[in-house]
Write a protein that holds these residues in place. Structure first.
Motif, PDB file in Angstrom:
ATOM      1  N   SER A  64       1.818  -6.901  -2.400  1.00  0.00           N
ATOM      2  CA  SER A  64       0.357  -6.848  -2.419  1.00  0.00           C
ATOM      3  C   SER A  64      -0.212  -5.926  -3.485  1.00  0.00           C
ATOM      4  CB  SER A  64      -0.166  -6.394  -1.046  1.00  0.00           C
ATOM      5  OG  SER A  64       0.227  -7.293  -0.042  1.00  0.00           O
ATOM      6  N   LEU A  65       0.596  -4.986  -3.968  1.00  0.00           N
ATOM      7  CA  LEU A  65       0.070  -3.986  -4.899  1.00  0.00           C
ATOM      8  C   LEU A  65       1.132  -3.567  -5.895  1.00  0.00           C
ATOM      9  CD1 LEU A  65      -2.184  -1.963  -5.767  1.00  0.00           C
ATOM     10  CD2 LEU A  65      -1.129  -0.345  -4.181  1.00  0.00           C
ATOM     11  N   THR A  66       0.747  -3.579  -7.164  1.00  0.00           N
ATOM     12  CA  THR A  66       1.598  -3.036  -8.228  1.00  0.00           C
ATOM     13  C   THR A  66       0.716  -2.283  -9.199  1.00  0.00           C
ATOM     14  OG1 THR A  66       3.198  -4.857  -8.081  1.00  0.00           O
ATOM     15  CG2 THR A  66       3.212  -3.552 -10.088  1.00  0.00           C
ATOM     16  N   LEU A  67       1.095  -1.044  -9.475  1.00  0.00           N
ATOM     17  CA  LEU A  67       0.413  -0.212 -10.462  1.00  0.00           C
ATOM     18  C   LEU A  67       1.419   0.209 -11.517  1.00  0.00           C
ATOM     19  CD1 LEU A  67      -1.840   2.193  -8.344  1.00  0.00           C
ATOM     20  CD2 LEU A  67      -2.623   0.680 -10.157  1.00  0.00           C
ATOM     21  N   VAL A  68       1.038   0.098 -12.780  1.00  0.00           N
ATOM     22  CA  VAL A  68       1.913   0.509 -13.880  1.00  0.00           C
ATOM     23  C   VAL A  68       1.115   1.433 -14.782  1.00  0.00           C
ATOM     24  CG1 VAL A  68       3.272  -0.239 -15.866  1.00  0.00           C
ATOM     25  CG2 VAL A  68       3.243  -1.632 -13.783  1.00  0.00           C
ATOM     26  N   CYS A  69       1.736   2.566 -15.128  1.00  0.00           N
ATOM     27  CA  CYS A  69       1.090   3.544 -16.009  1.00  0.00           C
ATOM     28  C   CYS A  69       1.876   3.694 -17.298  1.00  0.00           C
ATOM     29  CB  CYS A  69       1.010   4.919 -15.333  1.00  0.00           C
ATOM     30  SG  CYS A  69       0.086   4.926 -13.789  1.00  0.00           S
ATOM     31  N   TYR A  70       1.170   4.057 -18.328  1.00  0.00           N
ATOM     32  CA  TYR A  70       1.801   4.441 -19.586  1.00  0.00           C
ATOM     33  C   TYR A  70       1.091   5.684 -20.073  1.00  0.00           C
ATOM     34  CZ  TYR A  70       3.473   4.400 -24.379  1.00  0.00           C
ATOM     35  OH  TYR A  70       4.041   4.745 -25.558  1.00  0.00           O
ATOM     36  N   GLU A  71       1.890   6.772 -20.162  1.00  0.00           N
ATOM     37  CA  GLU A  71       1.340   8.090 -20.473  1.00  0.00           C
ATOM     38  C   GLU A  71       0.252   8.422 -19.449  1.00  0.00           C
ATOM     39  OE1 GLU A  71       0.290   7.978 -24.603  1.00  0.00           O
ATOM     40  OE2 GLU A  71       2.381   8.231 -25.246  1.00  0.00           O
TER      41      GLU A  71
END
Length: 689
Positions: A64-71
């Protein structure tokens, strides 16, 4: 003595430094935006872990949820819901909040129950590369602000309620590779700007209310998937690039033929053109396509014959040929029982009876260009008599109108000075003959649309030998002092007529260039059209010894057989009208459809043949050929045409010949005193000069 260096200690220290984990620290406004999203969605279960101390960049992904960060930026946000939002939910507030995440490259908001217009604020995400807002209730037009997303590569808005047209600005998104707008309420025509989307790989517009002709997509060289099912596209088959692997045109309004070049699309794996009105011959070579594994041509009007020696691609897992007009026998490669293969072929006229088939006559009658009215000898009441009389009067008026029209065209000064360069197929006149055809229920779509011809091409001598059983005498149709005409059948089952002519001595292929170019243009639904040619060259000096011209084959004899010949075959009035119009259109094409025009043609009613659909086709016209014995007729007239020195009344000869043919069509009897007509023609020509 120097102390030894303890390398293990340094290595341990280096490992500890490298293994130190530094969490990405989001800027405060991004964390606040995520908490606001949680609030706007009414704290759903998959967002319950959100709080002011949450390390958002290290949340474990879930369905249901995916978060991806860069820096220090959130670059991907995927939320999949269960289709419900709070009653007081504000779509504008939600997207205004998402727009604050300016570093987003991927935004996926699926099955969240969003409704209303997709807000224009979506255009503020200038870095966005992928947008998926499918399975919601978005309505209204697709927002124009999306046109500002110059980095957008994928746009998926499936399963919504978007209306309006497919926006023209999509063609100006420079790197868009996937455009999917399935299951919406979009209408109107497709924009021409689609033809400039050279990066596009997937175009899916199925299940909308789109209509009109599909733009020519030949320039989309990277297009692999084209899905247009459940719309109203048509009538002509779309132009396609050669890399297409999936083509779905199911349940539209196509009612033309399919191009012969389709068999050369070697990457084509799935072809579904079912539930349309496609006509003309089925291309058996599709069964043996290099990549084909799914083929559905059901519920069309394809004709042709299947043979035992046809081959199939080994990976072909699904074939549906049902509800067409196919005859012959199902090839063994399709008749093998296998759990991994599905083959459907019911409601044709095949000899295989495992699946329900129509009798052979059904496919023949359905393919006829004219539906013959049932004959009832016992009922000749006043109503039938009145209808027949009215049909005869209207038919006579229509035929006479054609004669007047053509005489007027020939005698028009403008028509002589400015020959029409555009190839004319349908626009014959301004009189009501075309409307008459449209209103006559007994004249089928096949006659109104004309035929679909394969691309003109060069044949090999081996192909022609195979088609005629090495030019066996049993296939000889006729001959004269310089040429022979053979009947043949190509590998795909297409019947053809092959003219073998002896070439002039010491003539090279270059000398034929102009003539072949002209012959290749003589293609029309009311001509026995040229399909290709072949040169047989001498081995000693490479000169051309024989010329082979390949033409359509008409199987139903001459027009005279059906007008004044065989009593059982005599045509009714609607059929005669159709034949008369066909002859007229064929002559008009020869005069004005190409430059220079082809005339005189010395036409007789026995030079008008009828194909398997009873469509009238001219078989004897002034074909230019560089062959022995052709100096007088065809070749000399071609030379005159090229030099602009044609006789003043040569085009009018065809009009007189048309008049003779029309007299026989109207009265249903051969014109036995042709010398009277010739005499009249001579007197009139002298008077005109």
């Amino acid at each position: 003595m120097a102390k030894s260096v303890h390398y293990p200690c340094y290595l341990l220290l280096l490992f500890l430094i490298l293994s130190f984990h530094r969490s990405s620290q989001l800027q405060p406004f991004q964390s606040q935006s995520l908490l606001r999203i949680q609030q706007l969605l009414n704290y759903p279960s998959f967002l319950t872990s959100f709080n002011s101390t949450t390390d958002f960049c290290n949340i474990e992904p879930t369905p249901s949820l995916t978060l991806v960060c860069y820096e220090d930026d959130i670059t991907q946000l995927h939320i999949v819901g269960n289709g419900g939002v709070p009653p007081n939910f504000s779509t504008d507030s939600f997207f205004a909040t998402v727009a604050r995440l300016s570093g987003l490259k991927v935004l996926s908001l699926v099955s969240l129950g969003f409704w209303g217009a997709l807000p224009e604020s979506i255009g503020q995400l200038s870095s966005l590369e992928i947008l998926n807002a499918s399975s919601n209730y978005f309505s209204g037009s697709i927002p124009a602000s999306l046109s500002s997303l110059r980095s957008l590569q994928t746009l998926i808005l499936d399963h919504n309620k978007f209306s309006g047209e497919v926006p023209g600005w999509v063609g100006f998104l420079p790197v868009l590779t996937v455009l999917s707008l399935k299951n919406n309420s979009l209408g109107g025509y497709l924009p021409d700007s689609l033809t400039r989307m050279e990066s596009l790989r997937i175009l899916s517009l199925s299940k909308n209310n789109l209509s009109g002709q599909v733009p020519d997509l030949h320039n989309l060289t990277n297009l692999q998937v084209l899905e247009l099912e459940d719309n109203h596209f048509g009538p002509n088959f779309p132009g396609l690039p050669y890399k297409v692997a999936t083509l779905v045109l199911r349940n539209n309004s196509f009612h033309s033929g399919i191009p012969a070049e389709l068999v050369t699309y070697h990457l084509l794996q799935k072809l579904d053109i079912s539930f349309n009105g496609f006509v003309g011959p089925f291309l058996p070579s599709l069964l043996s396509g290099l990549s084909m594994n799914y083929l559905d041509i059901s519920h069309n009007k394809f004709t042709g014959m299947l043979f035992e020696n046809m081959s199939c691609h080994a990976e072909l897992a699904y074939v549906d040929l049902s509800s067409n007009l196919l005859t012959g026998e199902l090839p063994p490669c399709l008749n093998l029982s296998s759990e991994s293969k599905t083959v459907l072929y019911a409601r044709n006229c095949l000899s295989n009876q495992e699946q329900e088939q129509h009798p052979f006559n059904f496919c023949h009658n359905e393919a006829l260009a004219v539906k013959i009215l049932p004959r009832d000898e016992k009922r000749h009441n006043k109503k039938v008599l009145a209808s027949s009389t009215m049909g005869g009067v209207v038919g006579g008026i229509a035929i006479v109108g054609l004669v007047v029209l053509f005489v007027k065209r020939v005698y028009s000064k403008d028509g002589v000075k400015k020959p029409q360069r555009k190839i004319i197929v349908e626009n014959l006149s301004t009189v009501n003959t075309v409307k008459l055809l449209s209103d006559a229920r007994h004249i089928s779509q096949t006659m109104k649309l004309g035929s679909s011809l394969p691309t003109y091409r060069t044949f090999s001598l081996e192909e022609l030998k195979e088609a005629t059983n090495n030019f066996d005498a049993s296939n000889l149709l006729g001959e004269d002092s310089n040429s022979q005409m053979y009947k043949g059948k190509l590998n795909d089952g297409t019947p053809v007529a092959i003219r073998s002519s002896k070439a002039r001595k010491k003539v090279g292929q270059r000398d034929f260039t102009h003539h072949i170019e002209l012959i290749s243009k003589l293609r029309h639904s009311h001509l026995i059209s040229a399909l290709g040619h072949c040169f047989d060259c001498c081995q000693d000096d490479s000169s051309t010894s024989r010329i082979f011209n390949i033409f359509e084959f008409a199987s139903n004899g001459t027009l005279r057989d059906y007008v004044s010949g065989i009593p059982e075959k005599k045509m009714k009035w609607p059929q005669r009208i159709g034949a008369a119009i066909g002859v007229a259109r064929g002559i008009q094409f020869l005069h004005t459809g190409i430059v220079p025009g082809v005339f005189p043609n010395n036409l007789k009613i026995t030079d008008v043949l009828l194909d398997h659909d009873l469509l009238a086709k001219l078989c004897s016209y002034n074909l230019p050929l560089l062959t022995e014995g052709s100096v007088g007729a065809a070749d000399s007239s071609a030379t005159k045409q090229n030099s602009g020195t044609r006789g003043r009344h040569e085009d009018k000869k065809d009009i007189y010949d048309l008049g003779v043919i029309l007299v026989e069509i109207i009265f249903g009897r051969p014109v036995v005193k042709n010398e009277v007509i010739v005499s009249k023609r001579s007197v009139t020509s002298k008077h005109d000069s």
